[in-house]
Enzyme design. Structure first.
Site, PDB file in Angstrom:
ATOM      1  N   LYS A  19       0.871  -1.185   0.000  1.00  0.00           N
ATOM      2  CA  LYS A  19       0.000   0.000   0.000  1.00  0.00           C
ATOM      3  C   LYS A  19       0.897   1.220   0.000  1.00  0.00           C
ATOM      4  O   LYS A  19       2.020   1.169   0.505  1.00  0.00           O
ATOM      5  CB  LYS A  19      -0.872   0.026   1.264  1.00  0.00           C
ATOM      6  N   ASP A  60      -6.999   4.268  -4.500  1.00  0.00           N
ATOM      7  CA  ASP A  60      -7.680   4.083  -3.213  1.00  0.00           C
ATOM      8  C   ASP A  60      -8.292   5.457  -2.915  1.00  0.00           C
ATOM      9  O   ASP A  60      -8.528   6.232  -3.853  1.00  0.00           O
ATOM     10  CB  ASP A  60      -6.688   3.634  -2.119  1.00  0.00           C
TER      11      ASP A  60
HETATM   12  P1  NDP Z   1     -12.937   7.634  -2.920  1.00  0.00           P
HETATM   13  O1  NDP Z   1     -11.895   8.654  -2.680  1.00  0.00           O
HETATM   14  O2  NDP Z   1     -13.470   7.440  -4.289  1.00  0.00           O
HETATM   15  O3  NDP Z   1     -14.190   7.890  -1.972  1.00  0.00           O
HETATM   16  C1  NDP Z   1     -14.048   7.908  -0.587  1.00  0.00           C
HETATM   17  C2  NDP Z   1     -15.397   8.289   0.006  1.00  0.00           C
HETATM   18  O4  NDP Z   1     -15.334   8.151   1.416  1.00  0.00           O
HETATM   19  C3  NDP Z   1     -15.748   9.738  -0.255  1.00  0.00           C
HETATM   20  O5  NDP Z   1     -17.142   9.872  -0.286  1.00  0.00           O
HETATM   21  C4  NDP Z   1     -15.144  10.426   0.956  1.00  0.00           C
HETATM   22  O6  NDP Z   1     -15.706  11.707   1.220  1.00  0.00           O
HETATM   23  C5  NDP Z   1     -15.436   9.448   2.039  1.00  0.00           C
HETATM   24  N1  NDP Z   1     -14.429   9.522   3.103  1.00  0.00           N
HETATM   25  C6  NDP Z   1     -13.091   9.370   2.954  1.00  0.00           C
HETATM   26  N2  NDP Z   1     -12.454   9.529   4.117  1.00  0.00           N
HETATM   27  C7  NDP Z   1     -13.429   9.795   5.015  1.00  0.00           C
HETATM   28  C8  NDP Z   1     -13.399  10.052   6.382  1.00  0.00           C
HETATM   29  N3  NDP Z   1     -12.255  10.076   7.077  1.00  0.00           N
HETATM   30  N4  NDP Z   1     -14.600  10.272   7.002  1.00  0.00           N
HETATM   31  C9  NDP Z   1     -15.772  10.257   6.298  1.00  0.00           C
HETATM   32  N5  NDP Z   1     -15.836  10.005   4.985  1.00  0.00           N
HETATM   33  C10 NDP Z   1     -14.685   9.793   4.358  1.00  0.00           C
HETATM   34  O7  NDP Z   1     -12.328   6.265  -2.353  1.00  0.00           O
HETATM   35  P2  NDP Z   1     -12.823   4.764  -2.600  1.00  0.00           P
HETATM   36  O8  NDP Z   1     -14.269   4.717  -2.832  1.00  0.00           O
HETATM   37  O9  NDP Z   1     -11.899   4.167  -3.592  1.00  0.00           O
HETATM   38  O10 NDP Z   1     -12.464   4.100  -1.192  1.00  0.00           O
HETATM   39  C11 NDP Z   1     -13.418   3.944  -0.154  1.00  0.00           C
HETATM   40  C12 NDP Z   1     -12.992   2.820   0.764  1.00  0.00           C
HETATM   41  O11 NDP Z   1     -12.897   1.598   0.002  1.00  0.00           O
HETATM   42  C13 NDP Z   1     -11.613   2.967   1.427  1.00  0.00           C
HETATM   43  O12 NDP Z   1     -11.653   2.347   2.691  1.00  0.00           O
HETATM   44  C14 NDP Z   1     -10.699   2.172   0.498  1.00  0.00           C
HETATM   45  O13 NDP Z   1      -9.533   1.761   1.155  1.00  0.00           O
HETATM   46  C15 NDP Z   1     -11.612   1.014   0.164  1.00  0.00           C
HETATM   47  N6  NDP Z   1     -11.290   0.249  -1.031  1.00  0.00           N
HETATM   48  C16 NDP Z   1     -11.137   0.839  -2.253  1.00  0.00           C
HETATM   49  C17 NDP Z   1     -10.879   0.075  -3.371  1.00  0.00           C
HETATM   50  C18 NDP Z   1     -10.773   0.656  -4.730  1.00  0.00           C
HETATM   51  O14 NDP Z   1     -10.595  -0.108  -5.683  1.00  0.00           O
HETATM   52  N7  NDP Z   1     -10.902   1.967  -4.913  1.00  0.00           N
HETATM   53  C19 NDP Z   1     -10.706  -1.384  -3.271  1.00  0.00           C
HETATM   54  C20 NDP Z   1     -10.946  -1.923  -1.949  1.00  0.00           C
HETATM   55  C21 NDP Z   1     -11.213  -1.115  -0.894  1.00  0.00           C
HETATM   56  P3  NDP Z   1     -15.180  13.018   0.427  1.00  0.00           P
HETATM   57  O15 NDP Z   1     -15.823  12.950  -0.924  1.00  0.00           O
HETATM   58  O16 NDP Z   1     -15.652  14.162   1.250  1.00  0.00           O
HETATM   59  O17 NDP Z   1     -13.702  12.904   0.372  1.00  0.00           O
HETATM   60  O1  2IT Z   2      -7.758  -1.730  -0.971  1.00  0.00           O
HETATM   61  C1  2IT Z   2      -7.688  -2.202  -2.125  1.00  0.00           C
HETATM   62  O2  2IT Z   2      -7.835  -3.398  -2.352  1.00  0.00           O
HETATM   63  C2  2IT Z   2      -7.473  -1.257  -3.232  1.00  0.00           C
HETATM   64  N1  2IT Z   2      -7.421  -0.059  -2.995  1.00  0.00           N
HETATM   65  C3  2IT Z   2      -7.298  -1.774  -4.631  1.00  0.00           C
HETATM   66  C4  2IT Z   2      -5.889  -2.236  -4.850  1.00  0.00           C
HETATM   67  C5  2IT Z   2      -5.546  -2.599  -6.273  1.00  0.00           C
HETATM   68  O3  2IT Z   2      -4.348  -2.875  -6.484  1.00  0.00           O
HETATM   69  O4  2IT Z   2      -6.406  -2.604  -7.146  1.00  0.00           O
END
Ligand code: NDP
Ligand code: 2IT
Length: 449
Positions: free
Chosen positions: A122, A162
């Site tokens: 990460k 992420d």
């Molecule tokens: P994005 O940046 O696209 O979206 C994040 C969302 O969560 C936004 O709505 C954001 O609000 C909100 N958010 C972020 N931090 C906080 C916080 N501290 N308190 C409240 N709301 C918060 O990220 P992702 O959708 O990609 O990621 C979301 C989650 O999914 C994370 O935990 C990430 O690690 C996990 N994840 C992501 C993957 C991926 O492929 N993208 C894969 C597996 C897991 P705002 O718009 O105001 O920033």
């Molecule tokens: O938390 C996760 O699994 C991710 N943010 C996606 C990682 C990836 O390599 O696609």
């Protein structure tokens, strides 16, 4: 085991999220360690909690006014026993070494569950993308890659997105890598479609999470159709979780961002979801704008002082936390279960505190932990790597059907491993044990390195 946990805590005090992630895995794998005395002599636990490599660096960049800023960049290369390091990059002001290590640690087991050969890593930065111009984002990404490029490669370490890192940022990062290395390769995943990305990668985490939820419900002869669902977040994972729930006939009533959440009692249908996608992905606005367009919704600002999040206080059948770690606390778990929730399926990484997880398991709620439930994202990243290596692109149906097969397989693997070690029905035990056993046996095969 207690001594081991004390050692982990004392070695790196202040890395609470990392300790939390380690402790959960440790509790699950106790029976595996007991069954395999050679693991102790080989110090597999000591080895698996120690990153193979931690890279930390300075990222200086200039804003549009000519002011210089300095952020901290990270890449934690945790484990490469079953494949090249793989995992996302997070740009968020809360990023520190402990958060990077927790995410990299979780990624090791998650990637192991995907059935594909990927190690765990990460990275990211404490850079705050909020309110930055497109040019500032580009300069930051270029500055970040100016150091990171020497540590990664398509057979070494393959970052992705992420929180705060989406298709736009992957584009700027890829452009700088290509320039520095004079090499067009599949070094990042989550790329745009016309230069090496995979269909269904943007959808993969959310879709995969809902496929996992459907598998869990099927064990109780139930399905998502007609279920009312709470979702937190409104970013990549939340949007496509909502989309797939709608495809399967479920009802979505909440979404949130870091400033607050919306509750739409009439349901967030696909037209409203398109509005959210444009609002968040293109206009980069706040979720409260939803209530200006759809007056059936109520907006509640976030309140950091409360010991609970009112979003989780609404009555619902299913709950999909898709924002960030530790967003479901003890009181939230009480509220959810008292209101009759049947299923929690984690799109975000480690969104439930250990106290919340205990409540779910004590009350027999279907609980899909993040390292299993959100593995669809990295799994399709693995499929993007496969397509890049072949220099071919699969159609969406092919990628989607492979994603479904992978999520089904992860679900079954969790159930089988839990059963084998006397924890039938526990997806937590199953995910941790199955993920752990595969990585540890590869480590032992490869000797002391
Ligand atoms: P994005 O940046 O696209 O979206 C994040 C969302 O969560 C936004 O709505 C954001 O609000 C909100 N958010 C972020 N931090 C906080 C916080 N501290 N308190 C409240 N709301 C918060 O990220 P992702 O959708 O990609 O990621 C979301 C989650 O999914 C994370 O935990 C990430 O690690 C996990 N994840 C992501 C993957 C991926 O492929 N993208 C894969 C597996 C897991 P705002 O718009 O105001 O920033
Ligand atoms: O938390 C996760 O699994 C991710 N943010 C996606 C990682 C990836 O390599 O696609």
């Amino acid at each position: 085991m207690d001594d081991f946990m004390t050692m982990v805590r004392e070695k790196d005090p202040g890395e609470e999220e990392f300790h939390q992630a380690v402790e959960e895995v440790l509790e699950s794998v106790k029976p595996v360690i007991e069954r395999n005395p050679e693991y102790r002599r080989a110090a597999v636990l000591e080895r698996i909690v120690e990153p193979e490599r931690v890279i930390q660096f300075r990222v200086p960049w200039m804003d549009d006014e000519g002011q210089v800023h300095v952020n901290r960049g990270f890449r934690v290369e945790m484990n490469s026993a079953i494949g090249p390091y793989k995992g996302g990059l997070r740009f968020h002001p809360s990023v520190n070494l402990g958060i990077m290590k927790f995410l990299a640690f979780e990624q090791v087991f998650k990637n192991s569950l995907t059935t594909l050969g990927m190690g765990g890593a990460k990275g990211g930065s404490d850079f705050n993308p909020k309110g930055k111009s497109d040019n500032e984002i580009m300069r930051f990404c270029q500055g970040y890659m100016t150091e990171l490029f020497r540590h990664i490669g398509p057979n070494t370490d393959i970052p992705a997105g992420d929180i705060g890192v989406g298709t736009r940022e992957i584009g700027y990062l890829f452009g700088m890598y290509k320039k520095l290395k004079n090499e067009f390769s599949g070094v990042l995943t989550g790329k745009s479609l016309n230069w090496g990305g995979s269909l269904i990668r943007p959808e993969a985490t959310g879709y995969g999470c809902v496929y996992f939820a459907a598998e869990m419900l099927a064990t109780r002869n139930d399905k998502l159709e007609g279920k009312t669902c709470l979702i937190s977040g409104s970013g990549n994972v939340a949007q496509y979780t909502a989309e797939k729930i709608l495809h399967l006939g479920g009802r979505v009533v909440t979404l949130s961002d870091s400033y607050g959440y919306i509750y739409d009692e009439q349901g967030i249908d696909s037209e409203k979801l398109e509005f959210v996608k444009e609002l968040k992905n293109i206009k980069r606005g706040r979720i409260d704008r939803y209530t200006e367009k759809y007056t059936s919704a109520v907006y509640t600002p976030a309140d950091q002082i409360l010991d609970h999040n009112p979003l989780w206080g609404h009555g619902a059948d299913c709950c999909f936390p898709c924002a960030t770690e530790n967003e479901i606390q003890r009181q939230d778990a009480e509220n959810l279960t008292n209101n009759g929730v049947q299923l929690i399926c984690e799109g975000a990484n480690m969104p439930s505190t250990p106290e919340a997880v205990d409540i779910f398991s004590d009350r027999g709620i279907l609980y899909g932990p993040s390292k299993a439930a959100n593995a669809g994202g990295v799994a399709v990243s693995g499929l993007e790597m496969a397509q890049n290596s072949m220099r071919l692109n699969w159609p969406a149906e092919e990628v989607n059907s492979r994603l479904k097969i992978i999520m089904k397989s992860i679900h079954q693997t969790c159930l089988d491993a839990a059963e084998e070690y006397g924890e039938a029905g526990s997806y937590v035990a199953g995910a941790n044990i199955a993920g752990f056993v595969k990585v540890v046996s590869a480590m032992l095969d490869q000797g002391l390195v």
